[in-house]
Design a protein around this motif. Structure first.
Motif, PDB file in Angstrom:
ATOM      1  N   THR A 301       6.471  -6.933  21.522  1.00 48.80           N
ATOM      2  CA  THR A 301       5.729  -6.683  22.746  1.00 48.80           C
ATOM      3  C   THR A 301       5.328  -7.781  23.310  1.00 48.80           C
ATOM      4  N   GLY A 302       5.520  -8.912  22.599  1.00 46.95           N
ATOM      5  CA  GLY A 302       4.936 -10.620  23.291  1.00 46.95           C
ATOM      6  C   GLY A 302       3.529 -10.548  23.204  1.00 46.95           C
ATOM      7  N   ARG A 303       2.647  -9.575  22.347  1.00 46.15           N
ATOM      8  CA  ARG A 303       1.199  -9.587  22.248  1.00 46.15           C
ATOM      9  C   ARG A 303       0.827 -11.110  21.240  1.00 46.15           C
ATOM     10  N   ALA A 304      -0.135 -11.369  21.529  1.00 43.21           N
ATOM     11  CA  ALA A 304      -0.631 -12.467  20.663  1.00 43.21           C
ATOM     12  C   ALA A 304      -1.034 -11.997  19.233  1.00 43.21           C
ATOM     13  N   ARG A 305      -0.519 -12.652  18.211  1.00 43.74           N
ATOM     14  CA  ARG A 305      -0.918 -12.099  16.959  1.00 43.74           C
ATOM     15  C   ARG A 305      -2.324 -12.634  16.387  1.00 43.74           C
ATOM     16  N   ARG A 306      -3.207 -11.690  15.859  1.00 38.90           N
ATOM     17  CA  ARG A 306      -4.257 -12.450  15.344  1.00 38.90           C
ATOM     18  C   ARG A 306      -3.921 -12.911  13.999  1.00 38.90           C
ATOM     19  N   CYS A 307      -4.754 -14.193  13.824  1.00 42.47           N
ATOM     20  CA  CYS A 307      -4.376 -15.117  12.414  1.00 42.47           C
ATOM     21  C   CYS A 307      -5.560 -15.073  11.533  1.00 42.47           C
ATOM     22  N   GLY A 308      -5.320 -15.374  10.360  1.00 42.51           N
ATOM     23  CA  GLY A 308      -6.211 -15.489   9.202  1.00 42.51           C
ATOM     24  C   GLY A 308      -5.912 -16.302   8.201  1.00 42.51           C
ATOM     25  N   TRP A 309      -6.723 -16.547   7.051  1.00 38.22           N
ATOM     26  CA  TRP A 309      -6.245 -17.156   5.738  1.00 38.22           C
ATOM     27  C   TRP A 309      -5.622 -15.921   5.094  1.00 38.22           C
ATOM     28  N   LEU A 310      -4.723 -16.374   3.973  1.00 36.28           N
ATOM     29  CA  LEU A 310      -4.060 -15.515   3.025  1.00 36.28           C
ATOM     30  C   LEU A 310      -5.055 -14.765   2.329  1.00 36.28           C
ATOM     31  N   ASP A 311      -4.771 -13.237   2.050  1.00 30.57           N
ATOM     32  CA  ASP A 311      -5.801 -12.479   1.440  1.00 30.57           C
ATOM     33  C   ASP A 311      -5.206 -11.873   0.150  1.00 30.57           C
ATOM     34  N   LEU A 312      -5.579 -12.493  -1.004  1.00 33.37           N
ATOM     35  CA  LEU A 312      -4.891 -12.201  -2.050  1.00 33.37           C
ATOM     36  C   LEU A 312      -5.257 -10.896  -2.645  1.00 33.37           C
ATOM     37  N   VAL A 313      -6.471 -10.381  -2.313  1.00 33.39           N
ATOM     38  CA  VAL A 313      -6.852  -8.760  -2.758  1.00 33.39           C
ATOM     39  C   VAL A 313      -5.872  -8.072  -2.039  1.00 33.39           C
ATOM     40  N   ALA A 314      -5.640  -8.041  -0.769  1.00 35.06           N
ATOM     41  CA  ALA A 314      -4.716  -7.159   0.069  1.00 35.06           C
ATOM     42  C   ALA A 314      -3.354  -7.598  -0.683  1.00 35.06           C
ATOM     43  N   LEU A 315      -3.003  -8.490  -0.827  1.00 35.30           N
ATOM     44  CA  LEU A 315      -1.524  -9.020  -1.349  1.00 35.30           C
ATOM     45  C   LEU A 315      -1.192  -8.191  -2.826  1.00 35.30           C
ATOM     46  N   LYS A 316      -2.384  -8.320  -3.589  1.00 30.53           N
ATOM     47  CA  LYS A 316      -2.066  -7.854  -4.975  1.00 30.53           C
ATOM     48  C   LYS A 316      -1.745  -6.356  -4.807  1.00 30.53           C
ATOM     49  N   TYR A 317      -2.623  -5.810  -3.842  1.00 28.06           N
ATOM     50  CA  TYR A 317      -2.709  -4.256  -3.589  1.00 28.06           C
ATOM     51  C   TYR A 317      -1.274  -3.959  -3.206  1.00 28.06           C
ATOM     52  N   ALA A 318      -0.512  -4.516  -2.148  1.00 24.19           N
ATOM     53  CA  ALA A 318       0.616  -4.458  -1.964  1.00 24.19           C
ATOM     54  C   ALA A 318       1.632  -4.534  -2.810  1.00 24.19           C
ATOM     55  N   ILE A 319       1.655  -5.526  -3.823  1.00 28.63           N
ATOM     56  CA  ILE A 319       2.441  -5.573  -4.953  1.00 28.63           C
ATOM     57  C   ILE A 319       2.436  -4.786  -5.538  1.00 28.63           C
ATOM     58  N   GLN A 320       1.203  -3.960  -5.822  1.00 29.15           N
ATOM     59  CA  GLN A 320       1.136  -3.002  -6.805  1.00 29.15           C
ATOM     60  C   GLN A 320       1.775  -1.726  -6.462  1.00 29.15           C
ATOM     61  N   VAL A 321       1.725  -1.375  -4.832  1.00 26.43           N
ATOM     62  CA  VAL A 321       1.866  -0.017  -4.653  1.00 26.43           C
ATOM     63  C   VAL A 321       3.595  -0.045  -4.385  1.00 26.43           C
ATOM     64  N   ASN A 322       4.208  -1.471  -4.192  1.00 25.60           N
ATOM     65  CA  ASN A 322       5.397  -1.439  -3.983  1.00 25.60           C
ATOM     66  C   ASN A 322       6.135  -1.889  -5.176  1.00 25.60           C
ATOM     67  N   GLY A 323       5.491  -2.246  -6.360  1.00 20.23           N
ATOM     68  CA  GLY A 323       6.307  -2.609  -7.813  1.00 20.23           C
ATOM     69  C   GLY A 323       7.085  -3.842  -7.196  1.00 20.23           C
ATOM     70  N   VAL A 324       6.443  -4.849  -6.579  1.00 18.21           N
ATOM     71  CA  VAL A 324       7.310  -6.247  -6.320  1.00 18.21           C
ATOM     72  C   VAL A 324       7.888  -6.899  -7.564  1.00 18.21           C
ATOM     73  N   THR A 325       8.941  -7.084  -7.380  1.00 17.22           N
ATOM     74  CA  THR A 325       9.417  -8.117  -8.710  1.00 17.22           C
ATOM     75  C   THR A 325       9.771  -9.497  -8.301  1.00 17.22           C
ATOM     76  N   GLN A 326       9.816  -9.662  -6.975  1.00 18.71           N
ATOM     77  CA  GLN A 326      10.211 -11.118  -6.579  1.00 18.71           C
ATOM     78  C   GLN A 326       9.269 -11.341  -5.156  1.00 18.71           C
ATOM     79  N   LEU A 327       8.596 -12.449  -5.250  1.00 19.06           N
ATOM     80  CA  LEU A 327       7.795 -12.814  -3.767  1.00 19.06           C
ATOM     81  C   LEU A 327       8.827 -13.879  -3.075  1.00 19.06           C
TER      82      LEU A 327
END
Ligand code: IMP
Length: 423
Positions: A301-327
């Motif tokens: 869409t060419g829209r500007a993306r909002r930016c911020g710091w890395l969020d480990l709380v959210a990242l851990k959640y995503a790793i959990q629901v996906n069963g991530v084996t490699q990052l």
């Protein structure tokens, strides 16, 4: 042989296209399992940039087969443009690109309904890409949709007309006026259908399960990100499909016990396009720097993306629901030059400090606690080997690995295929 998955762990735009392209040499088949032309997967190699929306990111490799799975929604108009872009580069897609008969079609009126729905929401709008994704998946679950396989039936036009008629009636329910010229839209749609017919339609679940039996290597390519998942994302500010690992099973017809590695892609910071909560969002110079250095504008869409710091709380959640084996950590180069970097390590929620993602992460409910890191100044974009990476970056990476308990196998230091450091 098992099927590996590759998916985004944030709000999309993590750089999945680049990594699929890098990994394709290891796979016989690349299969997209959900989403549609709301996605924009960018690939850069040999000095050229390519953006794919619906076509799997393995299409540029000589030998890989590419499958558009049943979980994907296809807009024939956009698909035609994608194919024409491949024509420019002499890519022979007729033998390498297979389309599931069970994939649903985005009709022109789905796009109109998307626009009407978003406009009528006013301030509460989702920030949809307006590609008709939501209305198409609604027709799928409502058991009204049109599928690619329908194009092989003599009466496909009747089906199309009945559904379009229904959509036009539905448009009147919205208290907004959407301007359109149906004749023009339909002419474009029919040309798109003609182009789509040049490709092979297959029973993709049969094809993929046979491939697994015959020891072919398969990579399932996700679109959007885990925090945009219809069930596990920041609902209602999400897309309309399951972007998480389970979506690969339903979107390709492969059983959970056939899943091998799950590659989780994340940016060294966080971005989000469209509306919705974003606890680590920055409204200061640091956020502006990330946006500028990281060229944070949507590929679709060419829209500007909002930016911020890395969020480990959210990242851990995503790793959990996906069963991530490699990052795989993307855009490490964008963080060069910061004196101090921050990673969100917990939230304050209802008077308590928590480390899991709660039901509601709107700003009035959560505030963020950060851990600070020393930044690095070196330009990473010319680095090719892990031994060249600065010490402070290695500490940043080691902290994420320790917290998530998953190894970071790739650090990406630029958009080009070659700017990829294997660890
Ligand atoms: P939709 O899927 O186009 O309806 O959009 C729903 C939400 O998901 C909006 O906030 C979009 O900006 C976001 N979204 C959809 N596709 C992508 C993507 O590929 N990358 C990032 N955000 C996306």
């Amino acid at each position: 042989m098992k099927i590996d998955l590759l998916l985004g762990l944030q709000w999309g735009d993590e750089g999945k296209g680049k990594i699929v392209d890098v990994l394709t040499k290891n796979y016989d088949i690349i299969a997209r399992f959900q989403g549609g032309p709301n996605a924009g997967h960018t690939l850069i190699f040999d000095g050229k940039k390519h953006v794919l929306h619906t076509i799997p990111s393995g299409i540029f490799h000589k030998t890989a087969m590419n499958v558009v799975g049943n979980g994907v929604v296809i807009d024939p108009v956009i698909f035609k443009k994608e194919l024409e872009n491949l024509d420019v580069h002499n890519i022979d897609y007729t033998s390498k690109l297979l389309i599931s008969r069970k994939a649903h079609l985005i009709l022109p009126t789905h796009r109109l309904l998307d626009a009407a729905s978003e406009t009528s929401k006013g301030k509460a709008k989702i920030g949809s890409t307006l590609k008709g994704i939501g209305p198409t998946y609604m027709d799928k679950t409502g058991r009204n949709g049109m599928r690619v396989g329908d194009l092989e039936l003599d009466n496909w036009k009747e089906k199309y007309e009945a559904l379009t008629k229904k959509h036009i009636k539905m448009l009147h329910f919205f208290d907004v006026q959407i301007e359109y010229n149906l004749e023009e839209l339909e002419a474009e749609f029919c040309k798109g259908i003609d182009k789509l017919r040049q490709l092979q339609f297959i029973d993709s679940e049969e094809y993929l399960n046979n491939a697994i039996k015959n020891n072919k290597t398969i990579l399932a390519e996700g679109a959007q990100g885990s925090l945009l998942d219809i069930d596990f994302g920041t609902y209602p500010f999400v897309t309309s499909s399951n972007t998480t690992a389970a979506g690969a099973c339903t979107g390709l017809g492969v059983a959970p016990n056939k899943i091998g590695d799950v590659f989780g892609i994340f940016k060294a910071y966080t971005t989000r396009v469209g509306s919705g909560p974003f606890p680590t969002e920055l409204f200061d110079k640091d956020g502006e720097t990330m946006a500028k250095v990281g060229h944070e504008f949507g590929a679709t869409t060419g829209r500007a993306r909002r930016c911020g710091w890395l969020d480990l709380v959210a990242l851990k959640y995503a790793i959990q629901v996906n069963g991530v084996t490699q990052l795989m950590m993307m855009k490490g180069d964008v963080l060069s030059g910061f004196d101090t970097l921050k990673i969100a390590t917990s939230y304050n929620y209802k008077g308590k400090e928590i480390t899991h993602l709660p039901y509601n992460i709107e700003p009035e409910n959560v505030s963020v606690n950060y851990t600070e890191f020393k930044g690095w100044q070196a330009d990473l974009t010319k680095m090719t080997h892990k031994d060249q990476l600065p010490k402070n970056l290695l500490e940043y990476v080691a902290f994420i690995e320790k917290e998530t308990e998953v190894p970071i196998k790739i650090v990406s230091v630029g958009p080009d295929r070659l700017q990829t450091i294997d660890r």
